[in-house]
Design an enzyme around this catalytic site. Structure first.
Site, PDB file in Angstrom:
ATOM      1  CD1 TRP A 357      35.634  35.175  44.845  1.00  0.00           C
ATOM      2  CD2 TRP A 357      33.593  35.086  43.396  1.00  0.00           C
ATOM      3  NE1 TRP A 357      35.092  36.542  43.768  1.00  0.00           N
ATOM      4  CE2 TRP A 357      34.049  36.146  43.176  1.00  0.00           C
ATOM      5  CE3 TRP A 357      32.288  34.723  42.758  1.00  0.00           C
ATOM      6  CZ2 TRP A 357      33.547  37.117  42.287  1.00  0.00           C
ATOM      7  CZ3 TRP A 357      31.635  35.659  41.791  1.00  0.00           C
ATOM      8  CH2 TRP A 357      32.304  36.925  41.691  1.00  0.00           C
ATOM      9  CG  ASP A 358      39.170  33.983  42.297  1.00  0.00           C
ATOM     10  OD1 ASP A 358      38.566  34.450  42.996  1.00  0.00           O
ATOM     11  OD2 ASP A 358      40.322  34.778  41.831  1.00  0.00           O
ATOM     12  CD  GLU A 487      36.967  42.429  46.924  1.00  0.00           C
ATOM     13  OE1 GLU A 487      38.146  42.759  46.574  1.00  0.00           O
ATOM     14  OE2 GLU A 487      36.874  41.084  47.270  1.00  0.00           O
ATOM     15  CE  LYS A 599      39.408  44.822  43.161  1.00  0.00           C
ATOM     16  NZ  LYS A 599      39.475  43.904  44.506  1.00  0.00           N
ATOM     17  CD  GLN A 600      35.549  41.823  41.333  1.00  0.00           C
ATOM     18  OE1 GLN A 600      36.385  42.381  42.206  1.00  0.00           O
ATOM     19  NE2 GLN A 600      35.677  40.568  41.245  1.00  0.00           N
TER      20      GLN A 600
HETATM   21  C1  BGC Z   1      38.682  40.377  43.561  1.00  0.00           C
HETATM   22  C2  BGC Z   1      37.797  38.858  44.122  1.00  0.00           C
HETATM   23  C3  BGC Z   1      38.806  37.845  43.858  1.00  0.00           C
HETATM   24  C4  BGC Z   1      40.016  37.901  44.414  1.00  0.00           C
HETATM   25  C5  BGC Z   1      41.290  37.070  44.252  1.00  0.00           C
HETATM   26  C6  BGC Z   1      40.138  40.472  44.372  1.00  0.00           C
HETATM   27  O1  BGC Z   1      40.805  41.576  43.848  1.00  0.00           O
HETATM   28  O2  BGC Z   1      38.114  41.311  44.027  1.00  0.00           O
HETATM   29  O3  BGC Z   1      36.907  38.849  43.426  1.00  0.00           O
HETATM   30  O4  BGC Z   1      38.351  36.679  44.549  1.00  0.00           O
HETATM   31  O5  BGC Z   1      40.939  39.143  44.007  1.00  0.00           O
HETATM   32  O6  BGC Z   1      41.503  36.731  42.753  1.00  0.00           O
END
Ligand code: BGC
Length: 772
Positions: A357-358, A487, A599-600
């Site tokens: 999804w990035d 996550e 985490k984000q």
């Molecule tokens: C992130 C995801 C991301 C993936 C690839 C993961 O660590 O939590 O949001 O899509 O890395 O960059």
């Protein structure tokens, strides 16, 4: 974190050789051209720790899934972009001893990534164990002007001895992916041939039948004179080389020009590959290395003309943003709608080079603003072409209708295999819908909806419709068992972001349907028929939109990341002992999941996407609550926080977050750059300047700018393409100037005031608040 790279405006420079940082440098100094790319491995043999990496976009392998505990619905394979033929290799021997920096004393070493002109160069002086000293200079390109071509100039001078120099340029296809699930090699040889001054090698993947032909040719000059010695032809399993030996005196300069062409069955029929490789190769060799360099500088010049950001008064920030832009431009060039952007680009193998999804959430805005709109459009069409697979994916998981796009994919099929992500991190579907909105809103290309967009939107909305369920007790719709962008919490109920993006998708789909019905009625009728659209489902979307449940806390005035979030013990990151960070390396997964640490960006991701629907106070309350408990252990996190911090006037926080995102790989913040660079988050870095400090938004067909100066820079400027015009926005402490570099006028709003910048002229708006 070890800062060993020199600060420079246009280049990344390493001034000494340290085997400890070699793999980090291999990532950072990577070069590519969207079609292929590779890590900054040495041309000559190197026996120290290294990840030899050379990748051809779109050439992948379905590596059989490896999990301990199989769950129904898991994909059979994980697609990974293959580490393919090493075309850069030139082995050097001095009186039979290999030149190998791991076995030499290196007295001078310099490696430079020249981002302005797209070259990777290296110079060193090395002394072998027997005391022989050599000076080497190399320069390498992966051509932006001729996508199939890579070229190297490699010069060697014996400093203090006379002897036998053996040069072996080669192609080595006996390559293994580091991330191979079962330690398997993925390539079989098809054919090879050693030719006069070169050779070629065709390999095919063990599954899917991708063929790659690499051909090389070389010229050797001794003190400027072409060497005509007949080489020894070497052919081994998946390997072809030409070995040339010559007697050299101290001070002689031997220069090797190596040209390589790499072509794949993605673009040619199997019977054409060898010819195609030779055609490209011969034309490059005839043009010569100097011409290739000139073309390279020109091609990169064009890229910079469209995408450069200039920061005055802070060289470190300047270098960082250019590094991010450089990596993005060399990862994806957008001509081929079958390609996408892996989280590590061509710089490493982690994440398999697959699509996340990035792309939609982070990369699309970069390409929308810095390149012709067809480039971002191709990223959208990539997903359109995967729609049938996304529908199959939904069926596989038991949904009767709709489409669930995969978390990780190469060809549209899901590759991810952790249940809490594969089955639960479904917010990704929302990002795909959001990218359609973003594209249409930015470009004004509403025709896209009827051509491609609407089908995707309808199928995603159908998925959401089935995924939510009605709770009579609440008279609301809920969504249970999901993982949000954060996550560090799994299987939660009512992740605010997921519920919000789901309802938003339905709203936007209804809006798009209404637009089409009104403006393109025959296309609407065609699509309604194709999609078997019925009134009851659009009515149901309206019902869900009006009754979607959003967890919130009235007392704190915030949206809750999920139903149970406030049952957690809320501790701020600043109160965690530094030795416990990063949590994902120090704590058990159980402890992380139960903690409040994020985490984000999660709720904040939604407030960024849907920023025009929330007032500043709401954003502020949520930011003040969530940012202090966010550990930013995804590279995608700091940029969203930087953008919101700018909007909220949190000057220091914005700058801190900007530095963290922009120098993530240059300073190896997350201690993982050796695995590859964080390419997709680099688009986030760009966003933190343009959407953050620049305050760029597009609303009602108008470009909105609210620039502020972060206070650490004398001035900064960025380029954006907007509806046919290319604008340069220059921000100082006192004013904002917008220069229109094209002859297409642009209407925009700066700090709330409307302007029109006519072609080839500029406007200046006084009064730039340095973020308070
Ligand atoms: C992130 C995801 C991301 C993936 C690839 C993961 O660590 O939590 O949001 O899509 O890395 O960059």
């Amino acid at each position: 974190m070890k800062q060993y790279l020199k600060i420079d405006e246009w280049s990344i420079i390493e001034e000494s050789f340290d085997p400890q940082t070699q793999e980090i440098s291999e990532s950072v100094f990577s070069i590519g051209n969207g079609y292929m790319g590779g890590r900054a491995n040495f041309e000559e043999q190197y026996s120290g720790h290294s990840l030899q990496g050379s990748y051809m976009a779109g050439v992948y392998y379905p590596d059989k899934t490896r999990v301990g505990w199989w769950k129904n619905g898991y994909p059979e394979y994980f697609a990974k972009v293959l580490n393919s033929t090493n075309w850069i290799g030139i082995n050097i021997e001095l009186d039979g001893t290999p030149l190998d920096l791991a076995a030499c004393t290196v007295s001078q070493f310099r490696r430079v990534l020249n981002m302005k002109e797209g070259t990777l160069s290296r110079s060193f002086t090395a002394t072998l164990e027997d005391g022989k000293e050599v000076q080497v200079e190399s320069i390498r390109i992966v051509s932006m002007a001729r996508h199939e071509i890579g070229a190297i100039r490699y010069s060697i001078i014996p400093v203090n001895f006379a002897g036998q120099l053996t040069i072996t340029p080669y192609l080595d296809g006996d390559i293994k992916n580091k991330d191979s699930n079962y330690d398997e090699k993925f390539w079989n040889e098809v054919e090879k041939k050693s030719e006069a001054e070169g050779g070629y090698l065709t390999l095919k993947t063990k599954k899917l039948d991708f063929h790659v032909t690499s051909a090389f040719a070389y010229d050797i000059l001794v003190n400027g004179e072409k060497l005509t010695t007949t080489p020894e032809a070497i052919e081994q399993e998946k390997y072809v080389a030409s070995k040339v030996s010559l007697a050299v005196q101290a001070g002689d300069q031997v220069v090797i020009y190596k040209y390589a062409a790499n072509v794949t069955s993605r673009n040619y029929g199997l019977g054409q590959l060898v010819d195609a490789a030779h055609t490209a190769l011969n034309s490059a060799r005839e043009a010569g290395f100097v011409t290739l360099l000139t073309e390279q500088a020109a091609a990169w010049g064009d890229k910079w003309k469209e995408s450069d950001i200039i920061i005055e008064g802070d060289v470190s920030a300047q270098q960082a943003i250019r590094f991010n832009i450089f990596q993005l431009n060399q990862t994806y060039t957008g001509e081929d709608d079958r390609l996408n952007i892996g989280p590590k680009g061509f710089t490493g193998e982690k994440y398999g080079g697959s699509t996340y999804w990035d792309t939609e959430a982070y990369c699309v805005p970069f390409y929308l603003s810095t390149a012709d709109s067809t480039i971002a459009r191709n990223l959208l069409i990539y997903r359109y072409k995967h729609l049938e697979k996304a529908k199959e994916n939904a069926r596989k998981l038991g949904f009767k209708k709709g489409a669930l796009y995969p978390m990780v994919t190469m060809n549209g099929e899901e590759c991810h295999n952790e249940w809490e992500i594969t089955f639960e991190e479904i917010h990704r579907n929302g990002a795909i819908a959001y990218a359609i909105y973003n594209y249409v809103n930015y470009t004004g290309d509403k025709a896209y909806l009827g051509q491609y967009g609407l089908e995707v939107l309808v199928e995603i909305s159908r998925f959401w419709e089935e995924r939510v369920h009605y709770v009579p007790r609440k008279d609301q719709y809920v969504m249970l068992g999901v993982t949000g962008p954060n996550e560090y919490e799994n299987n939660v109920n009512n992740n605010w972001y997921t519920n919000r993006i789901a309802a938003w998708t339905m709203e936007y789909t209804l809006e798009a349907l209404a637009y089409l019905q009104e403006n393109e009625s025959s296309r609407y009728a065609e699509l309604a028929d194709k999609l078997e659209l019925v009134e009851s489902e659009t009515a149901q979307w309206n019902e869900i939109i009006s009754k979607m449940y959003y967890p919130s806390d009235e007392e704190l005035g915030i949206f809750l990341q999920q139903d149970g979030f406030l049952d957690k013990e809320i501790i701020q990151v600043k109160d965690v002992l530094p030795e416990n960070l990063p949590l994902n390396q120090k704590w058990s997964w159980d402890r992380i999941l139960r903690s409040c640490f994020i985490k984000q960006a999660d709720v904040l991701q939604g407030l960024y996407f849907l920023g025009d629907r929330y007032d500043l106070d709401t954003k502020k309350r949520n930011f003040d609550f969530y940012e202090p408990i966010t550990v930013h252990e995804s590279s995608l996190s700091p940029c969203i926080h930087a953008i919101l911090a700018c909007e909220l006037g949190y000057k220091e926080k914005a700058y801190e977050m900007y530095l963290r995102t922009s120098r993530l790989d240059l300073d190896n913040y997350n201690n993982d750059t050796e695995d590859g660079c964080h390419t997709t988050s680099m688009a986030g870095t760009w966003m933190s300047i343009v959407h953050g400090f620049g305050g760029l938004r597009v609303q009602a067909d108008r470009l909105i700018l609210k620039p502020s100066n972060p206070g650490h820079w004398t001035s900064y400027s960025f380029k954006i393409m907007f509806r046919g015009s290319r604008l340069k926005v220059i921000v100082t402490d006192l004013q904002v100037t917008v220069v229109n570099e094209t002859d297409v006028p642009a209407a925009l709003t700066i700090h709330g005031k409307e302007y029109t910048v006519n072609g080839l002229s500029s406007v200046t708006a006084e009064g730039t608040p340095v973020t308070a």
